[in-house]
Write an enzyme that holds these catalytic residues in place. Sequence first.
Site, PDB file in Angstrom:
ATOM      1  N   GLU A   1       8.128   1.632   4.234  1.00 39.28           N
ATOM      2  CA  GLU A   1       7.729   0.882   5.420  1.00 39.28           C
ATOM      3  C   GLU A   1       7.935  -0.607   5.166  1.00 39.28           C
ATOM      4  O   GLU A   1       7.620  -1.102   4.088  1.00 39.28           O
ATOM      5  CB  GLU A   1       6.246   1.142   5.722  1.00 39.28           C
ATOM      6  CG  GLU A   1       5.701   0.343   6.915  1.00 39.28           C
ATOM      7  CD  GLU A   1       4.224   0.634   7.197  1.00 39.28           C
ATOM      8  OE1 GLU A   1       3.445   0.779   6.233  1.00 39.28           O
ATOM      9  OE2 GLU A   1       3.871   0.708   8.383  1.00 39.28           O
TER      10      GLU A   1
ATOM     11  N   HIS B   1       0.844  -1.189   0.000  1.00 46.45           N
ATOM     12  CA  HIS B   1       0.000   0.000   0.000  1.00 46.45           C
ATOM     13  C   HIS B   1       0.882   1.243   0.000  1.00 46.45           C
ATOM     14  O   HIS B   1       2.111   1.128   0.077  1.00 46.45           O
ATOM     15  CB  HIS B   1      -0.918   0.029   1.236  1.00 46.45           C
ATOM     16  CG  HIS B   1      -0.174   0.121   2.532  1.00 46.45           C
ATOM     17  ND1 HIS B   1       0.230  -0.983   3.245  1.00 46.45           N
ATOM     18  CD2 HIS B   1       0.266   1.194   3.255  1.00 46.45           C
ATOM     19  CE1 HIS B   1       0.862  -0.599   4.340  1.00 46.45           C
ATOM     20  NE2 HIS B   1       0.909   0.719   4.371  1.00 46.45           N
TER      21      HIS B   1
ATOM     22  N   TYR C   1       9.315   2.351   9.886  1.00 46.16           N
ATOM     23  CA  TYR C   1       9.425   3.381   8.847  1.00 46.16           C
ATOM     24  C   TYR C   1      10.895   3.764   8.720  1.00 46.16           C
ATOM     25  O   TYR C   1      11.577   3.980   9.727  1.00 46.16           O
ATOM     26  CB  TYR C   1       8.682   4.655   9.237  1.00 46.16           C
ATOM     27  CG  TYR C   1       7.173   4.620   9.159  1.00 46.16           C
ATOM     28  CD1 TYR C   1       6.508   3.988   8.127  1.00 46.16           C
ATOM     29  CD2 TYR C   1       6.419   5.286  10.120  1.00 46.16           C
ATOM     30  CE1 TYR C   1       5.117   4.003   8.054  1.00 46.16           C
ATOM     31  CE2 TYR C   1       5.035   5.305  10.061  1.00 46.16           C
ATOM     32  CZ  TYR C   1       4.392   4.659   9.027  1.00 46.16           C
ATOM     33  OH  TYR C   1       3.026   4.691   8.964  1.00 46.16           O
TER      34      TYR C   1
ATOM     35  N   HIS D   1       1.424  -0.200  14.970  1.00 47.37           N
ATOM     36  CA  HIS D   1       0.405   0.828  14.817  1.00 47.37           C
ATOM     37  C   HIS D   1      -0.855   0.416  15.587  1.00 47.37           C
ATOM     38  O   HIS D   1      -1.228  -0.763  15.588  1.00 47.37           O
ATOM     39  CB  HIS D   1      -0.023   0.967  13.355  1.00 47.37           C
ATOM     40  CG  HIS D   1       1.032   1.445  12.410  1.00 47.37           C
ATOM     41  ND1 HIS D   1       1.749   2.604  12.596  1.00 47.37           N
ATOM     42  CD2 HIS D   1       1.477   0.933  11.247  1.00 47.37           C
ATOM     43  CE1 HIS D   1       2.574   2.780  11.580  1.00 47.37           C
ATOM     44  NE2 HIS D   1       2.435   1.775  10.754  1.00 47.37           N
TER      45      HIS D   1
ATOM     46  N   HIS E   1      -5.636  -1.979   4.469  1.00 44.80           N
ATOM     47  CA  HIS E   1      -5.542  -0.819   3.582  1.00 44.80           C
ATOM     48  C   HIS E   1      -4.845  -1.228   2.291  1.00 44.80           C
ATOM     49  O   HIS E   1      -3.890  -1.989   2.281  1.00 44.80           O
ATOM     50  CB  HIS E   1      -4.843   0.376   4.220  1.00 44.80           C
ATOM     51  CG  HIS E   1      -3.554   0.102   4.934  1.00 44.80           C
ATOM     52  ND1 HIS E   1      -3.031  -1.143   5.136  1.00 44.80           N
ATOM     53  CD2 HIS E   1      -2.675   0.954   5.501  1.00 44.80           C
ATOM     54  CE1 HIS E   1      -1.896  -1.045   5.796  1.00 44.80           C
ATOM     55  NE2 HIS E   1      -1.658   0.197   6.031  1.00 44.80           N
TER      56      HIS E   1
ATOM     57  N   HIS F   1       4.713   7.331   2.455  1.00 42.10           N
ATOM     58  CA  HIS F   1       5.520   6.111   2.302  1.00 42.10           C
ATOM     59  C   HIS F   1       4.863   5.116   1.366  1.00 42.10           C
ATOM     60  O   HIS F   1       3.642   5.081   1.238  1.00 42.10           O
ATOM     61  CB  HIS F   1       5.791   5.440   3.651  1.00 42.10           C
ATOM     62  CG  HIS F   1       4.572   4.853   4.323  1.00 42.10           C
ATOM     63  ND1 HIS F   1       3.809   5.534   5.233  1.00 42.10           N
ATOM     64  CD2 HIS F   1       3.976   3.633   4.224  1.00 42.10           C
ATOM     65  CE1 HIS F   1       2.816   4.770   5.664  1.00 42.10           C
ATOM     66  NE2 HIS F   1       2.882   3.602   5.067  1.00 42.10           N
TER      67      HIS F   1
HETATM   68 FE   LIG Z   1       1.776   1.973   5.926  1.00 42.64          FE
END
Ligand SMILES: [Fe+2]
Length: 309
Positions: free
Chosen positions: A267, A154, A257, A248, A201, A216
């Site tokens: 990432e 993503h 990151y 997260h 995501h 990112h």
């Molecule tokens: Fe991400």
Amino acid sequence: MAMTGVLRPGHAQVRVLNLEEAVRFYRDVLGLVETGRDTQGRVYFKCWDERDHNSYIIREADSAGIDFFAFKVLDRATLDRLEADLRAYGLATERIPAGELLETGERVRFELPSGHLIELYAEKKAIGNGIPTVNPAPWHGAREHGIAPVRLDHALLYGPDIAQVQKIFTEVLGFYLVERVLTPDGNGNAAIWLSCSHKVHDIAFAEYPEKGKLHHCSFMMESWEQVLRAGDIMSMNKVAVDIGPTRHGVTRGCTIYAWDPSGNRFETFMGGYQPYPDFEPLTWTFDNFGQGLDYPQRKLHETFLTVVT
Ligand SMILES: [Fe+2]
């Protein structure tokens, strides 16, 4: 078939300041597989377990950042239909001829209100992952070279008017909202996580005054141990690390990151959960954004909000 329409992220084209330095980084440190170079000087990569010819393309430029991010759609009829839907919604579209990107079919390109160029395409040459499709082994030697993520997963993009961006993705392209962070006044979204699949995501956006910014591109690892191994390899190679290893709160992803030599953040991550389109989106209030970003430390790292390319 349950999955139709937009299938998945397909490719990102990213600008780098020094091409050969970037090639060494992406090939030998991140461990992507170089699959080609074109007459424009662009270098093409894929992750070891990806089957299509390319997913990450770099070109040398005076400034870092992202040129475009693309999604693969089911077939040519879907591409035609989605282009018509985008036009009916009021967006201008452009057709990029087949072959302009190596081994990639015709692309439909449009610009989001956030200033990002998004592409849809139906065809990219399948070159396989180096493992036979009959009696396949679970992995092969390319998995051991560098960090070696399994796929481009993503991107998080920063730009203005993400409310309109959300409408385009959900009302035209068939995505659904998985999670969001509210603005401080609670009346809008500061950041949104959108899925076209069963993933937490496929693309995410954060509200930001400048158009077209890259936060990112994200590469998926197979396990938490592989994320920690990625951190080891980053340190061995003096890679500039931004945040992590940590988890997260948003998406539950376990992450690091870091920045490539040109300052583009990337990432390496694993995990998350498996949402469906009927799930109620999860909401984070702005005062808990720190937990959303870095759950153990509960810290809204300044770089997360301010450093983009
Ligand atoms: Fe991400």
